[in-house]
Design a protein around this motif. Structure first.
Motif, PDB file in Angstrom:
ATOM      1  N   TRP A  92      -0.125   9.986   0.669  1.00  0.00           N
ATOM      2  CA  TRP A  92      -1.099   8.955   0.298  1.00  0.00           C
ATOM      3  C   TRP A  92      -0.596   8.177  -0.917  1.00  0.00           C
ATOM      4  CZ3 TRP A  92      -4.124   8.676  -4.249  1.00  0.00           C
ATOM      5  CH2 TRP A  92      -5.078   7.651  -4.255  1.00  0.00           C
ATOM      6  N   ALA A  93      -0.129   8.883  -1.937  1.00  0.00           N
ATOM      7  CA  ALA A  93       0.376   8.229  -3.143  1.00  0.00           C
ATOM      8  C   ALA A  93       1.602   7.373  -2.814  1.00  0.00           C
ATOM      9  CB  ALA A  93       0.718   9.268  -4.210  1.00  0.00           C
ATOM     10  N   LEU A  94       2.494   7.885  -1.979  1.00  0.00           N
ATOM     11  CA  LEU A  94       3.671   7.126  -1.574  1.00  0.00           C
ATOM     12  C   LEU A  94       3.263   5.861  -0.817  1.00  0.00           C
ATOM     13  CD1 LEU A  94       6.755   6.936  -1.451  1.00  0.00           C
ATOM     14  CD2 LEU A  94       6.673   8.337   0.628  1.00  0.00           C
ATOM     15  N   PHE A  95       2.260   5.980   0.043  1.00  0.00           N
ATOM     16  CA  PHE A  95       1.738   4.829   0.780  1.00  0.00           C
ATOM     17  C   PHE A  95       1.272   3.754  -0.196  1.00  0.00           C
ATOM     18  CE2 PHE A  95      -1.804   2.594   2.921  1.00  0.00           C
ATOM     19  CZ  PHE A  95      -1.187   2.200   4.094  1.00  0.00           C
ATOM     20  N   LEU A 100       2.856  -1.646  -2.724  1.00  0.00           N
ATOM     21  CA  LEU A 100       2.564  -2.523  -3.853  1.00  0.00           C
ATOM     22  C   LEU A 100       3.057  -3.949  -3.607  1.00  0.00           C
ATOM     23  CD1 LEU A 100       3.185  -0.235  -6.943  1.00  0.00           C
ATOM     24  CD2 LEU A 100       0.994  -1.117  -6.105  1.00  0.00           C
ATOM     25  N   ILE A 101       4.142  -4.093  -2.846  1.00  0.00           N
ATOM     26  CA  ILE A 101       4.612  -5.445  -2.510  1.00  0.00           C
ATOM     27  C   ILE A 101       3.575  -6.138  -1.624  1.00  0.00           C
ATOM     28  CG2 ILE A 101       6.367  -6.768  -1.254  1.00  0.00           C
ATOM     29  CD1 ILE A 101       8.381  -4.626  -2.247  1.00  0.00           C
ATOM     30  N   GLY A 102       3.099  -5.416  -0.618  1.00  0.00           N
ATOM     31  CA  GLY A 102       2.039  -5.964   0.222  1.00  0.00           C
ATOM     32  C   GLY A 102       0.778  -6.240  -0.588  1.00  0.00           C
ATOM     33  N   PHE A 103       0.474  -5.332  -1.534  1.00  0.00           N
ATOM     34  CA  PHE A 103      -0.680  -5.531  -2.403  1.00  0.00           C
ATOM     35  C   PHE A 103      -0.515  -6.801  -3.230  1.00  0.00           C
ATOM     36  CE2 PHE A 103      -2.523  -5.119  -6.665  1.00  0.00           C
ATOM     37  CZ  PHE A 103      -3.863  -5.072  -6.331  1.00  0.00           C
ATOM     38  N   ALA A 104       0.690  -7.018  -3.765  1.00  0.00           N
ATOM     39  CA  ALA A 104       0.922  -8.224  -4.573  1.00  0.00           C
ATOM     40  C   ALA A 104       0.693  -9.480  -3.738  1.00  0.00           C
ATOM     41  CB  ALA A 104       2.333  -8.204  -5.157  1.00  0.00           C
ATOM     42  N   GLY A 138       4.692  -6.976   5.578  1.00  0.00           N
ATOM     43  CA  GLY A 138       5.384  -6.169   4.568  1.00  0.00           C
ATOM     44  C   GLY A 138       4.883  -4.745   4.541  1.00  0.00           C
ATOM     45  N   ASN A 139       3.584  -4.575   4.611  1.00  0.00           N
ATOM     46  CA  ASN A 139       3.017  -3.229   4.605  1.00  0.00           C
ATOM     47  C   ASN A 139       3.473  -2.428   5.820  1.00  0.00           C
ATOM     48  OD1 ASN A 139       1.658  -3.534   2.193  1.00  0.00           O
ATOM     49  ND2 ASN A 139      -0.276  -4.066   3.133  1.00  0.00           N
ATOM     50  N   PHE A 140       3.534  -3.074   6.980  1.00  0.00           N
ATOM     51  CA  PHE A 140       3.991  -2.372   8.183  1.00  0.00           C
ATOM     52  C   PHE A 140       5.434  -1.902   8.018  1.00  0.00           C
ATOM     53  CE2 PHE A 140       6.217  -2.525  12.312  1.00  0.00           C
ATOM     54  CZ  PHE A 140       5.544  -1.496  12.956  1.00  0.00           C
ATOM     55  N   LEU A 141       6.297  -2.803   7.622  1.00  0.00           N
ATOM     56  CA  LEU A 141       7.714  -2.460   7.497  1.00  0.00           C
ATOM     57  C   LEU A 141       7.947  -1.387   6.443  1.00  0.00           C
ATOM     58  CD1 LEU A 141       9.236  -6.041   7.789  1.00  0.00           C
ATOM     59  CD2 LEU A 141       9.217  -4.235   9.544  1.00  0.00           C
ATOM     60  N   LEU A 142       7.286  -1.511   5.306  1.00  0.00           N
ATOM     61  CA  LEU A 142       7.450  -0.517   4.244  1.00  0.00           C
ATOM     62  C   LEU A 142       6.867   0.835   4.646  1.00  0.00           C
ATOM     63  CD1 LEU A 142       6.589  -2.785   1.203  1.00  0.00           C
ATOM     64  CD2 LEU A 142       8.830  -1.802   1.727  1.00  0.00           C
ATOM     65  N   SER A 143       5.716   0.819   5.275  1.00  0.00           N
ATOM     66  CA  SER A 143       5.090   2.076   5.709  1.00  0.00           C
ATOM     67  C   SER A 143       5.950   2.777   6.743  1.00  0.00           C
ATOM     68  CB  SER A 143       3.702   1.808   6.300  1.00  0.00           C
ATOM     69  OG  SER A 143       2.833   1.349   5.307  1.00  0.00           O
ATOM     70  N   ARG A 144       6.445   2.023   7.676  1.00  0.00           N
ATOM     71  CA  ARG A 144       7.282   2.583   8.748  1.00  0.00           C
ATOM     72  C   ARG A 144       8.591   3.145   8.194  1.00  0.00           C
ATOM     73  NH1 ARG A 144      10.759   1.191  13.124  1.00  0.00           N
ATOM     74  NH2 ARG A 144       9.883   1.982  15.046  1.00  0.00           N
TER      75      ARG A 144
END
Length: 154
Positions: A92-95, A100-104, A138-144
């Motif tokens: 969860w913390a890693l997610f 954070l890029i997607g959050f930005a 971005g969130n998809f790519l980073l999460s994957r």
């Protein structure tokens, strides 16, 4: 109708993409469905925060964490089922960290629209939607790549 006779557009697309890309596309579509649920959570928590006296920016920070936690849980259970290593709290913390890029992108889009477009300040759901779309790929790519990896690191 048997699989041998069906040659509709989805079947043709899957044939062109191949099995690996089709699997990734289906994963992205599930990610989008989960993102839609996250959007609803994000909006509901934002409006609840506004009703409780939080401002447009602090309310959105709270709603984003609620939505990110929701999407992490649903992505873990459905989109990326069976992928990911280590303790749940660490994942969860890693997610949250890798997104954070997607959050930005998400929060930046929201904040810019709230500050610059009066209609968005009056109806912040518009900014939430725009922010969600801005951060989705971005969130998809980073999460994957970093959060929901299989045992081989793929």
């Amino acid at each position: 109708m048997s699989d041998q006779t069906y040659n509709g557009p989805l079947h043709r697309l899957a044939a062109r993409l191949g099995p690996a890309r089709t699997a990734t596309l289906m994963q992205f579509l599930r990610f989008g469905v989960v993102g839609t649920v996250g959007f609803v959570v994000d909006t509901a928590v934002l409006y609840a925060g506004l009703a409780l006296g939080l401002g447009l920016y602090s309310g959105r920070a709270v709603s984003y964490v609620a939505a990110a936690t929701t999407t992490w849980a649903l992505n873990r259970a459905w989109t990326f089922r069976g992928r990911g290593q280590g303790p749940v709290a660490r994942q969860w913390a890693l997610f949250l960290v890798v997104n954070l890029i997607g959050f930005a992108c998400n929060y930046g889009t929201y904040a810019a629209l709230v500050a610059g477009v009066p209609a968005v300040a009056e109806h912040p759901v518009i900014g939430v939607a725009a922010g969600a779309l801005a951060g989705m790929v971005g969130n998809f790519l980073l999460s994957r790549r970093y959060v929901f990896v299989d045992g081989n690191g793929a």
